[in-house]
Motif scaffolding. Structure first.
Motif, PDB file in Angstrom:
ATOM      1  N   ALA A 179       0.816  -1.216   0.000  1.00 41.70           N
ATOM      2  CA  ALA A 179       0.000   0.000   0.000  1.00 41.70           C
ATOM      3  C   ALA A 179       0.850   1.267   0.000  1.00 41.70           C
ATOM      4  N   GLU A 195       0.660   6.760   7.336  1.00 42.15           N
ATOM      5  CA  GLU A 195       0.667   6.619   5.879  1.00 42.15           C
ATOM      6  C   GLU A 195       1.997   7.112   5.289  1.00 42.15           C
ATOM      7  N   ARG A 216       4.635   4.577   5.984  1.00 42.39           N
ATOM      8  CA  ARG A 216       4.466   3.440   5.075  1.00 42.39           C
ATOM      9  C   ARG A 216       5.067   3.772   3.710  1.00 42.39           C
TER      10      ARG A 216
END
Length: 115
Positions: free
Chosen positions: A24, A103, A106
């Protein structure tokens, strides 16, 4: 012979270890975030031209490293929280907490694992 085989297996690279991918994650955004928050002030990072910090370790070949910090396994579920707040994950880490979201961490991990 068996010990050598086990040692080599433990040190396999990212290409051999699908656990070191971040499906992702957006690597390009990760590079942008690293530039924005100044990761290059402490680390030499491929893709970050300036500065080339010497305080922390160079971040090339992160996907092939077995360990991060003081001996933590180099896996997304460890690296992502480490990028956000290293001292809370690895007591005594000299890396400060970073002003990034999960996020963004990541995305940074996706970039680093692609090196």
């Amino acid at each position: 012979m068996i010990l050598t085989t086990l040692a080599l297996a433990a040190c396999s690279g990212a290409a051999d270890n699908p656990a070191r991918t971040v499906p992702a994650g957006d690597p390009q955004h990760g590079l942008e975030v690293m530039n924005r928050v100044g990761c290059g002030s402490c680390h030499a990072i491929p893709g970050v031209d300036w500065p080339e910090g010497q305080v922390g370790p160079p971040l090339n070949a992160m996907g092939r490293r077995a360990l991060i910090g003081s001996g933590l396994p180099n896996r997304p579920e460890t690296l992502i929280p480490y990028l956000i707040d290293a001292p809370s994950v690895d007591e005594g880490s000299p890396m400060p907490p970073m002003p990034i979201t999960e996020e963004e961490a990541r995305d940074i991990a996706a970039y680093l694992y692609g090196l």
